[in-house]
Design a protein around this motif. Structure first.
Motif, PDB file in Angstrom:
ATOM      1  N   ALA A 110       0.898  -1.126   0.124  1.00 56.68           N
ATOM      2  CA  ALA A 110       0.091  -0.101  -0.093  1.00 56.68           C
ATOM      3  C   ALA A 110       0.951   1.134  -0.123  1.00 56.68           C
ATOM      4  O   ALA A 110       1.852   1.329   0.771  1.00 56.68           O
ATOM      5  N   ALA A 111       0.482   2.118  -0.990  1.00 55.77           N
ATOM      6  CA  ALA A 111       1.214   3.590  -0.871  1.00 55.77           C
ATOM      7  C   ALA A 111       0.133   4.623  -1.125  1.00 55.77           C
ATOM      8  O   ALA A 111      -0.723   4.422  -2.041  1.00 55.77           O
ATOM      9  N   LEU A 112       0.336   5.699  -0.333  1.00 50.75           N
ATOM     10  CA  LEU A 112      -0.557   6.929  -0.584  1.00 50.75           C
ATOM     11  C   LEU A 112       0.219   8.096  -0.561  1.00 50.75           C
ATOM     12  O   LEU A 112       1.266   8.199   0.127  1.00 50.75           O
ATOM     13  N   THR A 113      -0.334   9.171  -1.486  1.00 50.10           N
ATOM     14  CA  THR A 113       0.445  10.328  -1.410  1.00 50.10           C
ATOM     15  C   THR A 113      -0.637  11.355  -1.287  1.00 50.10           C
ATOM     16  O   THR A 113      -1.703  11.342  -1.980  1.00 50.10           O
ATOM     17  N   PHE A 114      -0.505  12.361  -0.196  1.00 57.84           N
ATOM     18  CA  PHE A 114      -1.233  13.231   0.083  1.00 57.84           C
ATOM     19  C   PHE A 114      -0.684  14.612  -0.657  1.00 57.84           C
ATOM     20  O   PHE A 114       0.690  15.015  -0.691  1.00 57.84           O
ATOM     21  N   THR A 157       6.479   1.140   8.232  1.00 55.33           N
ATOM     22  CA  THR A 157       5.841   2.290   7.344  1.00 55.33           C
ATOM     23  C   THR A 157       7.126   3.262   6.923  1.00 55.33           C
ATOM     24  O   THR A 157       7.869   3.780   7.780  1.00 55.33           O
ATOM     25  N   LEU A 158       6.862   3.523   5.843  1.00 54.39           N
ATOM     26  CA  LEU A 158       8.099   4.752   5.120  1.00 54.39           C
ATOM     27  C   LEU A 158       7.264   5.907   4.844  1.00 54.39           C
ATOM     28  O   LEU A 158       6.206   6.093   4.266  1.00 54.39           O
ATOM     29  N   SER A 180       4.143   4.665   2.568  1.00 51.04           N
ATOM     30  CA  SER A 180       3.862   3.284   2.113  1.00 51.04           C
ATOM     31  C   SER A 180       4.191   2.083   3.433  1.00 51.04           C
ATOM     32  O   SER A 180       4.830   2.385   4.328  1.00 51.04           O
ATOM     33  N   SER A 181       3.286   1.231   3.367  1.00 53.75           N
ATOM     34  CA  SER A 181       3.371  -0.019   4.432  1.00 53.75           C
ATOM     35  C   SER A 181       2.854  -1.310   3.670  1.00 53.75           C
ATOM     36  O   SER A 181       2.415  -1.204   2.590  1.00 53.75           O
ATOM     37  N   PRO A 182       3.301  -2.200   4.574  1.00 53.87           N
ATOM     38  CA  PRO A 182       2.652  -3.428   4.076  1.00 53.87           C
ATOM     39  C   PRO A 182       1.201  -3.503   3.710  1.00 53.87           C
ATOM     40  O   PRO A 182       0.786  -4.479   3.014  1.00 53.87           O
ATOM     41  N   HIS A 183       0.445  -2.947   4.793  1.00 55.05           N
ATOM     42  CA  HIS A 183      -0.921  -2.954   4.548  1.00 55.05           C
ATOM     43  C   HIS A 183      -1.719  -1.669   4.749  1.00 55.05           C
ATOM     44  O   HIS A 183      -1.098  -0.770   5.192  1.00 55.05           O
ATOM     45  N   ARG A 184      -2.765  -1.340   4.141  1.00 56.18           N
ATOM     46  CA  ARG A 184      -3.304  -0.341   3.591  1.00 56.18           C
ATOM     47  C   ARG A 184      -3.767   0.540   4.953  1.00 56.18           C
ATOM     48  O   ARG A 184      -3.948   1.648   4.924  1.00 56.18           O
ATOM     49  N   ASP A 185      -4.337  -0.263   6.058  1.00 57.35           N
ATOM     50  CA  ASP A 185      -4.742   0.468   7.164  1.00 57.35           C
ATOM     51  C   ASP A 185      -3.662   1.279   7.849  1.00 57.35           C
ATOM     52  O   ASP A 185      -3.933   2.554   8.160  1.00 57.35           O
ATOM     53  N   GLU A 189      -3.641   5.586   8.170  1.00 60.65           N
ATOM     54  CA  GLU A 189      -3.602   6.121   9.220  1.00 60.65           C
ATOM     55  C   GLU A 189      -2.498   6.902   9.585  1.00 60.65           C
ATOM     56  O   GLU A 189      -2.412   8.123  10.197  1.00 60.65           O
ATOM     57  N   SER A 190      -1.012   6.637   9.016  1.00 61.75           N
ATOM     58  CA  SER A 190      -0.103   7.292   9.140  1.00 61.75           C
ATOM     59  C   SER A 190      -0.091   8.568   8.176  1.00 61.75           C
ATOM     60  O   SER A 190       0.399   9.299   8.486  1.00 61.75           O
ATOM     61  N   SER A 191      -0.621   8.579   7.107  1.00 68.06           N
ATOM     62  CA  SER A 191      -0.774   9.604   6.272  1.00 68.06           C
ATOM     63  C   SER A 191      -1.476  10.808   6.818  1.00 68.06           C
ATOM     64  O   SER A 191      -1.093  11.731   7.040  1.00 68.06           O
ATOM     65  N   ARG A 192      -2.440  10.367   7.573  1.00 70.47           N
ATOM     66  CA  ARG A 192      -3.627  11.348   8.105  1.00 70.47           C
ATOM     67  C   ARG A 192      -2.839  12.005   9.547  1.00 70.47           C
ATOM     68  O   ARG A 192      -2.603  13.014   9.894  1.00 70.47           O
TER      69      ARG A 192
END
Length: 238
Positions: A110-114, A157-158, A180-185, A189-192
């Motif tokens: 899972a990777a998210l970009t804000f 998490t990175l 990015s993290s092994p799992h989406r949860d 949470e870390s992005s927020r």
């Protein structure tokens, strides 16, 4: 005792300088004593000073800290919300792809970009430009602190944060936070957590410039306290 104080955003604008040299009779002061003296000497900044914090040697100081002549002292008004690799301040346009690439990992699913941008209308007022200013050494230090907190809360998490300084026109990017993290949860949470902590503790200010005026904006989520916990998040580290 002679003190050299660093000022930022609206405080510096009101005084007319980003540096203030102060002579005091005492050989040491607490942060609240320093703020009291400043309010007496410069009543025009008494209101914003009341909500400001004192940083000593690039760390927010509590009342157990005594300020002495050799310290680097900064007066930090409420913040708006680099250095090694993942934490960066820049005056150039931000590349979303470059920031995101810093956190991509083959073991992470899972990777998210804000992406934070300059919006044109806020509460009915038309913004034409944002100007960002930072206490840069401390901003980088507190950005790394956020990275450390996330590593403790969400193991594996990175995170990478790039924040723009200077002028940011409408529609352009002011901040990118990639996780990015092994799992989406954990990624969600870390992005927020990262954006909330950035707005809470990183000394970056923005000046909103409108068609008919301007104003320095800082923390806008109730009383500002960079030493407090994020509501619902527990302690700042585990």
């Amino acid at each position: 005792m002679k003190l050299k104080l660093l000022l930022f955003a609206g405080l510096a604008e009101s005084i007319g300088s980003p540096v203030l040299e102060l002579d005091v009779e005492e050989d040491k002061l607490t942060p609240s004593q320093l703020k009291t003296k400043l309010a007496e000497l410069y009543p025009e900044i008494a209101a914003p000073l009341a909500g400001s914090f004192i940083a000593v040697n690039q760390a927010y100081a509590d009342e157990n800290v005594f300020i002495s002549e050799q310290d680097e002292v900064a007066v930090i008004p409420p913040v708006s919300g680099g250095e090694p690799e993942n934490m960066e301040l820049t005056r150039a346009p931000i590349s979303i792809d470059q920031v995101t690439a810093k956190v991509l990992h083959p073991h992470h699913g899972a990777a998210l970009t804000f992406i934070g941008t300059t919006r044109e209308f806020t509460h009915g007022k038309r913004t034409t430009l944002l100007e960002y200013e930072a206490y840069e050494p401390m901003a980088l230090r507190t950005m790394h602190q956020i990275g450390d907190e996330i590593a403790a809360r969400y193991p594996g998490t990175l995170i990478a944060i790039t924040h723009r300084l200077g002028s940011v026109p409408v529609g352009e990017i002011s901040v990118v936070i990639a996780v990015s993290s092994p799992h989406r949860d954990a990624a969600y949470e870390s992005s927020r957590y990262a954006i909330e902590r950035l707005k809470q503790i990183v000394p970056i200010w923005k000046k909103e410039i409108w068609e008919d005026g301007s104003e320095w904006k800082g923390h806008q989520l109730g009383p500002w306290n960079p030493t407090a916990e994020i509501p619902g998040q527990g302690g700042v580290s585990k």
